[in-house]
Design a protein around this motif. Structure first.
Motif, PDB file in Angstrom:
ATOM      1  N   GLY A 110       4.661 -95.507  17.899  1.00  0.00           N
ATOM      2  CA  GLY A 110       3.480 -96.364  17.603  1.00  0.00           C
ATOM      3  C   GLY A 110       2.938 -96.333  16.011  1.00  0.00           C
ATOM      4  N   GLY A 111       4.047 -96.409  15.026  1.00  0.00           N
ATOM      5  CA  GLY A 111       3.601 -96.270  13.607  1.00  0.00           C
ATOM      6  C   GLY A 111       3.647 -94.938  12.969  1.00  0.00           C
ATOM      7  N   THR A 112       3.741 -94.843  11.762  1.00  0.00           N
ATOM      8  CA  THR A 112       3.860 -93.790  10.920  1.00  0.00           C
ATOM      9  C   THR A 112       2.887 -93.805   9.666  1.00  0.00           C
ATOM     10  OG1 THR A 112       5.945 -94.187   9.728  1.00  0.00           O
ATOM     11  CG2 THR A 112       5.916 -93.017  11.900  1.00  0.00           C
ATOM     12  N   LEU A 113       2.520 -94.895   9.167  1.00  0.00           N
ATOM     13  CA  LEU A 113       1.822 -95.042   7.763  1.00  0.00           C
ATOM     14  C   LEU A 113       0.339 -95.103   8.191  1.00  0.00           C
ATOM     15  CD1 LEU A 113       3.816 -98.124   6.517  1.00  0.00           C
ATOM     16  CD2 LEU A 113       4.292 -95.669   6.151  1.00  0.00           C
ATOM     17  N   PRO A 114      -0.493 -94.479   7.290  1.00  0.00           N
ATOM     18  CA  PRO A 114      -1.841 -93.943   7.452  1.00  0.00           C
ATOM     19  C   PRO A 114      -2.832 -94.989   7.060  1.00  0.00           C
ATOM     20  CG  PRO A 114      -0.947 -92.958   5.337  1.00  0.00           C
ATOM     21  CD  PRO A 114       0.090 -93.663   5.990  1.00  0.00           C
ATOM     22  N   LEU A 115      -3.696 -95.243   7.807  1.00  0.00           N
ATOM     23  CA  LEU A 115      -4.831 -95.981   7.606  1.00  0.00           C
ATOM     24  C   LEU A 115      -6.078 -95.067   7.653  1.00  0.00           C
ATOM     25  CD1 LEU A 115      -6.190 -98.951   6.801  1.00  0.00           C
ATOM     26  CD2 LEU A 115      -6.117 -99.155   9.473  1.00  0.00           C
ATOM     27  N   GLU A 116      -6.807 -95.029   6.717  1.00  0.00           N
ATOM     28  CA  GLU A 116      -8.200 -94.474   6.893  1.00  0.00           C
ATOM     29  C   GLU A 116      -9.362 -95.325   6.918  1.00  0.00           C
ATOM     30  OE1 GLU A 116      -7.890 -91.338   7.497  1.00  0.00           O
ATOM     31  OE2 GLU A 116      -5.920 -90.945   7.161  1.00  0.00           O
ATOM     32  N   ILE A 117     -10.261 -94.855   7.728  1.00  0.00           N
ATOM     33  CA  ILE A 117     -11.598 -95.477   7.838  1.00  0.00           C
ATOM     34  C   ILE A 117     -12.641 -94.673   7.856  1.00  0.00           C
ATOM     35  CG2 ILE A 117     -13.036 -97.207   9.413  1.00  0.00           C
ATOM     36  CD1 ILE A 117     -10.461 -98.103  10.625  1.00  0.00           C
ATOM     37  N   VAL A 118     -13.500 -94.513   6.921  1.00  0.00           N
ATOM     38  CA  VAL A 118     -14.663 -93.805   6.765  1.00  0.00           C
ATOM     39  C   VAL A 118     -16.092 -94.376   7.082  1.00  0.00           C
ATOM     40  CG1 VAL A 118     -15.741 -91.953   5.473  1.00  0.00           C
ATOM     41  CG2 VAL A 118     -13.229 -92.128   5.286  1.00  0.00           C
ATOM     42  N   ILE A 119     -16.998 -94.019   7.718  1.00  0.00           N
ATOM     43  CA  ILE A 119     -18.229 -94.457   8.030  1.00  0.00           C
ATOM     44  C   ILE A 119     -19.342 -93.340   7.283  1.00  0.00           C
ATOM     45  CG2 ILE A 119     -19.862 -95.437   9.812  1.00  0.00           C
ATOM     46  CD1 ILE A 119     -17.551 -96.014  11.478  1.00  0.00           C
ATOM     47  N   SER A 120     -19.865 -94.115   6.368  1.00  0.00           N
ATOM     48  CA  SER A 120     -21.268 -93.394   5.895  1.00  0.00           C
ATOM     49  C   SER A 120     -22.426 -93.742   6.585  1.00  0.00           C
ATOM     50  CB  SER A 120     -21.277 -93.413   4.370  1.00  0.00           C
ATOM     51  OG  SER A 120     -20.150 -93.475   3.767  1.00  0.00           O
ATOM     52  N   ARG A 153     -14.847 -89.947   9.993  1.00  0.00           N
ATOM     53  CA  ARG A 153     -13.442 -90.202   9.653  1.00  0.00           C
ATOM     54  C   ARG A 153     -12.755 -90.789  10.927  1.00  0.00           C
ATOM     55  NH1 ARG A 153      -8.718 -86.360   7.151  1.00  0.00           N
ATOM     56  NH2 ARG A 153      -7.039 -87.929   6.858  1.00  0.00           N
ATOM     57  N   ILE A 154     -12.144 -92.022  10.920  1.00  0.00           N
ATOM     58  CA  ILE A 154     -11.138 -92.138  11.751  1.00  0.00           C
ATOM     59  C   ILE A 154      -9.868 -92.437  11.089  1.00  0.00           C
ATOM     60  CG2 ILE A 154     -10.569 -93.932  13.673  1.00  0.00           C
ATOM     61  CD1 ILE A 154     -13.583 -94.773  13.609  1.00  0.00           C
ATOM     62  N   THR A 155      -8.840 -91.622  11.508  1.00  0.00           N
ATOM     63  CA  THR A 155      -7.588 -91.588  10.889  1.00  0.00           C
ATOM     64  C   THR A 155      -6.545 -92.272  11.767  1.00  0.00           C
ATOM     65  OG1 THR A 155      -5.773 -90.457   9.733  1.00  0.00           O
ATOM     66  CG2 THR A 155      -6.847 -89.506  11.766  1.00  0.00           C
ATOM     67  N   SER A 163     -15.104-106.832   9.997  1.00  0.00           N
ATOM     68  CA  SER A 163     -15.837-107.705  10.796  1.00  0.00           C
ATOM     69  C   SER A 163     -16.141-107.027  12.141  1.00  0.00           C
ATOM     70  CB  SER A 163     -15.010-108.926  11.102  1.00  0.00           C
ATOM     71  OG  SER A 163     -15.516-109.701  12.132  1.00  0.00           O
ATOM     72  N   ILE A 164     -15.509-106.262  12.777  1.00  0.00           N
ATOM     73  CA  ILE A 164     -15.700-105.418  13.815  1.00  0.00           C
ATOM     74  C   ILE A 164     -17.044-104.685  13.476  1.00  0.00           C
ATOM     75  CG2 ILE A 164     -14.886-103.544  15.529  1.00  0.00           C
ATOM     76  CD1 ILE A 164     -12.202-104.993  15.509  1.00  0.00           C
ATOM     77  N   PHE A 165     -16.795-103.892  12.417  1.00  0.00           N
ATOM     78  CA  PHE A 165     -17.814-102.769  11.858  1.00  0.00           C
ATOM     79  C   PHE A 165     -18.983-103.530  11.779  1.00  0.00           C
ATOM     80  CE2 PHE A 165     -20.367-101.045   8.402  1.00  0.00           C
ATOM     81  CZ  PHE A 165     -20.455-100.021   8.893  1.00  0.00           C
ATOM     82  N   ASP A 166     -19.040-104.909  11.056  1.00  0.00           N
ATOM     83  CA  ASP A 166     -20.548-105.628  11.026  1.00  0.00           C
ATOM     84  C   ASP A 166     -20.896-106.060  12.433  1.00  0.00           C
ATOM     85  OD1 ASP A 166     -20.080-105.320   8.394  1.00  0.00           O
ATOM     86  OD2 ASP A 166     -19.133-107.341   7.955  1.00  0.00           O
ATOM     87  N   GLU A 167     -20.176-106.237  13.473  1.00  0.00           N
ATOM     88  CA  GLU A 167     -20.313-106.549  14.637  1.00  0.00           C
ATOM     89  C   GLU A 167     -21.201-105.499  15.416  1.00  0.00           C
ATOM     90  OE1 GLU A 167     -18.369-107.794  18.944  1.00  0.00           O
ATOM     91  OE2 GLU A 167     -17.411-108.136  17.130  1.00  0.00           O
ATOM     92  N   VAL A 168     -20.485-104.218  15.426  1.00  0.00           N
ATOM     93  CA  VAL A 168     -20.907-103.153  16.061  1.00  0.00           C
ATOM     94  C   VAL A 168     -22.049-102.413  15.621  1.00  0.00           C
ATOM     95  CG1 VAL A 168     -20.279-100.735  16.861  1.00  0.00           C
ATOM     96  CG2 VAL A 168     -18.634-102.481  16.967  1.00  0.00           C
ATOM     97  N   PHE A 169     -22.352-102.419  14.253  1.00  0.00           N
ATOM     98  CA  PHE A 169     -23.314-101.632  13.492  1.00  0.00           C
ATOM     99  C   PHE A 169     -24.339-102.688  13.194  1.00  0.00           C
ATOM    100  CE2 PHE A 169     -20.043 -98.306  13.261  1.00  0.00           C
ATOM    101  CZ  PHE A 169     -20.820 -97.310  13.695  1.00  0.00           C
ATOM    102  N   ASN A 170     -24.353-103.748  13.204  1.00  0.00           N
ATOM    103  CA  ASN A 170     -25.193-104.950  13.224  1.00  0.00           C
ATOM    104  C   ASN A 170     -26.218-104.855  12.205  1.00  0.00           C
ATOM    105  OD1 ASN A 170     -26.147-107.349  13.982  1.00  0.00           O
ATOM    106  ND2 ASN A 170     -27.128-106.584  15.903  1.00  0.00           N
ATOM    107  N   GLY A 171     -25.925-104.516  10.785  1.00  0.00           N
ATOM    108  CA  GLY A 171     -26.822-104.451   9.964  1.00  0.00           C
ATOM    109  C   GLY A 171     -27.518-103.079   9.888  1.00  0.00           C
ATOM    110  N   VAL A 202     -18.855 -98.780   5.489  1.00  0.00           N
ATOM    111  CA  VAL A 202     -17.545 -98.381   5.976  1.00  0.00           C
ATOM    112  C   VAL A 202     -16.714 -98.595   4.533  1.00  0.00           C
ATOM    113  CG1 VAL A 202     -16.718-100.801   6.705  1.00  0.00           C
ATOM    114  CG2 VAL A 202     -15.473 -98.848   7.715  1.00  0.00           C
ATOM    115  N   LEU A 203     -15.675 -97.718   4.524  1.00  0.00           N
ATOM    116  CA  LEU A 203     -14.511 -97.482   3.683  1.00  0.00           C
ATOM    117  C   LEU A 203     -13.218 -97.657   4.230  1.00  0.00           C
ATOM    118  CD1 LEU A 203     -13.488 -96.944   0.604  1.00  0.00           C
ATOM    119  CD2 LEU A 203     -13.528 -94.508   1.338  1.00  0.00           C
ATOM    120  N   ILE A 204     -12.548 -98.612   3.869  1.00  0.00           N
ATOM    121  CA  ILE A 204     -11.120 -98.921   4.746  1.00  0.00           C
ATOM    122  C   ILE A 204     -10.059 -98.514   3.333  1.00  0.00           C
ATOM    123  CG2 ILE A 204      -9.738-100.507   5.997  1.00  0.00           C
ATOM    124  CD1 ILE A 204     -12.309-102.042   6.228  1.00  0.00           C
TER     125      ILE A 204
END
Length: 757
Positions: free
Chosen positions: A439-449, A544-546, A566-574, A579-581
């Motif tokens: 299922g993939g090897t390249l990293p994608l990092e998501i950080v929620i402040s 962090r979500i790695t 878009s998903i972040f805006d929907e879930v955390f709703n203002g 989020v940092l992608i």
């Protein structure tokens, strides 16, 4: 200036060779000597807000580019026999210098006991097998979803941060796997693997193609001139230039890197082109001066110097235009190569004529073959064709241009990181295998402040703790939704660890978050102190979500960021969260996109500068305008071939156009320079055109042959950028030759003669 050079040859050569010896010592033996650095980190842009965000991420969290997977395929990765064998390999890897720790089926633990301890009874072993195959952390980390492949997840120490250290680490691993794991099929993937193996491949290519390019140049020089001194002189000039360029690189602190190693190949090939023009002109002047070598040498420098200077200048402009990019090593490559081309002109126009003063006159049969025979290289047939079929040549050229513009619109710039490799290459095949099975090897990092709900200023002073149930519940919902995105293959966060711990203490609730805030801290206190520490920052305010993604393309990367946002805006709703992608995958694809844009701009600028230079040299706007069509056609044709054949517009191919523009226009400049000389003598456009074809045409064909053969050697490269560079450069040069010797004479005969009337 010419008189001083010709009248003081010994002094000139003494100064030249003294400088060369001094430069050689400085470049290769001094404390500031030239060094090799093939690290991929140099490819990141210098001034880019996205890189600044990525650097900030790396300063707060552990690196995401220091972990990789060693995948093995065997009959049953979960059998007792294979787990025992894996334990030996895992222990060996853990002892290698530079390895922080490993995670594999042989060392994963539950409640401080090995999950697959050899003392377990069969029923417990089978239960653990089922649990691992459905585990949120271990699936696609140490075992594939289908259970057919296992993996060792290797975490390197932070100080393993350069190519040399990584190479040593992988060399030790290779030795260990050869001894203890030869019965299994092994695959490797991850950013450290990609960087290390890619650089090793580049280094291997350098050791093959630089000597091969030199051999090709020597063989073609001998084929054209069939005289030893006409091989030795050009190679001497090229060798001197390469030493001077090496000294310049050492002085400026420019390393031999992923791009600059091409400097030596390009100077070798381009320098040979200049030398052929000098030697062809020398043979012609010797014949016209009845064997008087001194007068012939004076004429070579005087009559050819201007045209050679302009061709060197236009070629250098093509390289200098690369300095407009935002990548430091590309800027350095453009500068060094541009200066190198100018130095090649200076060294060749001085060294070759002076040494010729001390050599005997060329044998008459060679002069006759090269100069007097009008059928040499079939230039007589080319001249006849331009007179007999002017309008068909013009119409076909225009039609060819129109078709090329159609193909140009089909160019694909949707690139991926692995586009530099081709199927069949072990690195490419390994990564694609891991993509398919893990299922993939390249990293994608998501950080929620997480900011305090009572504040309106989102700065570091208003950040709030992430270990509260309200935040973690939303983060869990967010993570579940992003895992539904097809391109995100694996995601791990602190919630996954909390769920595993909660499941251990409350198995009846399954893999779920605790019910109360206090339970979160209680469970974390019971867990090992280092568990999940790289998934939140030091003051527990950023989450962090790695993730791991497959070999995504640039357009997918752009849409992926939009979808996650878009998903972040929907879930955390203002809410008071940001989020940092980021991640090296997105940064690399973004870098390539900006590099293409910068190279396109630099190409346009180079074209304008070259056109202005031609106007200044020929002092004729009309003559310069006539030269535009023969210059544009080769470049547009190469772009059309890219469009029709599916060659993608990536940094390497975009760079080809800036480089090839300066080289391809050389044919036009040499032809027009000779045409003006002949026009002054004959006062007849048609006769001047014919004389130019019959004389300079031979040198143009000879230099094109050298350049094409030199570049075409890159066709056999395993690296797609080098392979495509060789193809496109060869195509551009061949079409430039046809345009210069067929279309340009027709245009001069049809449109320039009216000026004389």
């Amino acid at each position: 200036m010419i008189s001083r050079i010709v009248d003081n040859p010994i002094k000139t050569l003494f100064i030249l060779f003294s400088l060369t010896i001094g430069f050689a010592y400085y470049a290769f033996f001094s404390t500031n000597k030239l060094i090799v650095d093939f690290s991929l980190e140099q490819m990141f842009p210098e001034n880019d807000p996205e890189r600044d965000k990525y650097d900030q991420f790396r300063s707060e969290f552990s690196r995401e580019d220091d972990k990789f997977l060693l995948i093995y395929s065997c009959d049953d990765p979960l059998s007792r026999e294979n787990i025992k064998k894996l334990s030996v390999i895992d222990e060996l890897i853990n002892k290698i210098v530079g390895v922080q720790q490993t995670t594999s089926l042989s060392n994963i633990q539950e409640n401080e006991e090995f999950l697959f301890d050899e003392t377990l009874d069969d029923s417990t072993w089978e239960a653990h097998k089922e649990m691992v195959l459905d585990h949120p952390l271990y699936t696609n980390l140490v075992i594939s979803e289908d259970g057919n492949s296992g993996a060792i997840f290797v975490d390197m120490k932070d100080d393993v941060n350069n190519q040399t250290l990584r190479e040593n680490l992988f060399k030790e691993i290779d030795i260990g796997l050869e001894i203890h794991g030869r019965d299994w099929d092994w695959y490797e993937a991850g950013i450290p693997v990609l960087r290390t193996r890619y650089v090793e491949l580049v280094s291997k290519e350098r050791s093959i193609f630089i000597p091969l390019g030199g051999l090709v140049v020597i063989l073609i020089l001998f084929f054209v001139f069939r005289q030893v001194n006409c091989v030795v002189l050009p190679m001497t000039s090229i060798f001197i230039t390469l030493i001077w360029v090496s000294a310049l690189m050492a002085y400026l602190g420019i390393t031999i890197n992923l791009i600059s190693y091409l400097t030596y190949i390009l100077i070798l090939i381009i320098g040979c082109s200049n030398c052929i023009h000098i030697l062809m002109k020398y043979h012609e002047c010797v014949e016209q001066e009845d064997g008087n070598i001194k007068l012939a040498v004076r004429r070579v420098i005087k009559e050819l110097g201007g045209a050679l200077f302009l061709t060197s200048l236009t070629t250098a402009v093509g390289f200098f235009s690369l300095m407009m990019t935002n990548i430091r090593i590309t800027q350095e490559f453009g500068f060094v190569l541009g200066v190198g081309v100018v130095l090649m002109f200076i060294v060749a126009i001085i060294t070759i004529p002076i040494i010729l003063l001390y050599l005997p006159s060329p044998p008459q049969h060679h002069i006759k073959r090269l100069i007097s025979q009008s059928d040499s290289f079939s230039v007589d047939k080319i001249d006849a064709s331009t007179k007999k079929f002017p309008y068909p040549i013009l119409v076909l050229s225009i039609l060819f241009l129109i078709i090329s513009f159609i193909g140009l619109k089909s160019i694909d710039y949707n690139i991926s990181i692995l586009d530099d490799l081709r199927p069949g290459n072990s690195l490419y095949d390994d990564i694609m295998y891991v993509d398919k099975n893990f299922g993939g090897t390249l990293p994608l990092e998501i950080v929620i402040s997480n900011f305090n709900s009572s504040t309106t200023n989102k700065d570091s002073s208003s950040l709030d703790n992430i270990f509260n149930l309200d935040f973690l519940t939303k983060a869990d919902e967010f993570e579940s939704k992003i895992e539904e995105i097809s391109h995100i293959k694996k995601a791990i966060s602190m919630n996954d660890y909390i769920k595993v711990i909660a499941n251990f203490w409350e198995p009846e609730r399954g893999m779920a978050l605790p019910e109360y805030d206090d339970d979160i801290y209680d469970y974390l206190d019971l867990a090992p102190s280092n568990i999940g520490t790289n998934l939140f920052n030091s003051d527990s305010t950023k989450y962090r979500i790695t993730c791991r993604v497959g070999n995504i393309r640039s357009k997918v990367a752009d849409s992926l960021k939009v979808d996650v946002q878009s998903i972040f805006d929907e879930v955390f709703n203002g809410g008071n969260q940001e989020v940092l992608i980021s991640g090296s995958t997105l940064l690399a694809l973004r870098t390539q996109g900006f590099l293409i844009r910068d190279l396109t701009t630099s190409f346009i600028l180079a074209f304008i500068i070259i056109f202005i230079s031609m106007v200044i040299l020929f002092r004729s706007i009309r003559l310069s305008l006539i030269s535009i069509l023969p210059t544009i056609i080769p470049l547009v044709a190469a772009a059309a071939i890219m469009g029709f054949s599916g060659i993608k517009l990536r940094p390497s191919t975009a760079m080809t156009f800036s480089i090839a523009l300066g080289i391809a226009v050389d044919d036009t400049i040499h032809f027009l320079a000779r045409f003006r000389q002949e026009l002054k003598k004959t006062k007849d456009v048609g006769l001047a055109v014919s004389n130019s074809i019959l004389s300079t045409g031979k040198a143009i064909i000879g230099t094109t042959l050298v350049l094409c053969m030199g570049f075409f050697t890159l066709y056999f490269s395993e690296l797609v950028p080098n392979h495509e560079f060789g193809i496109l450069a060869t195509i551009i040069l061949i079409i430039a030759l046809i345009s210069s010797l067929l279309l340009l004479p027709v245009l001069l005969n049809l449109f320039y003669k009216h000026k004389l009337k």
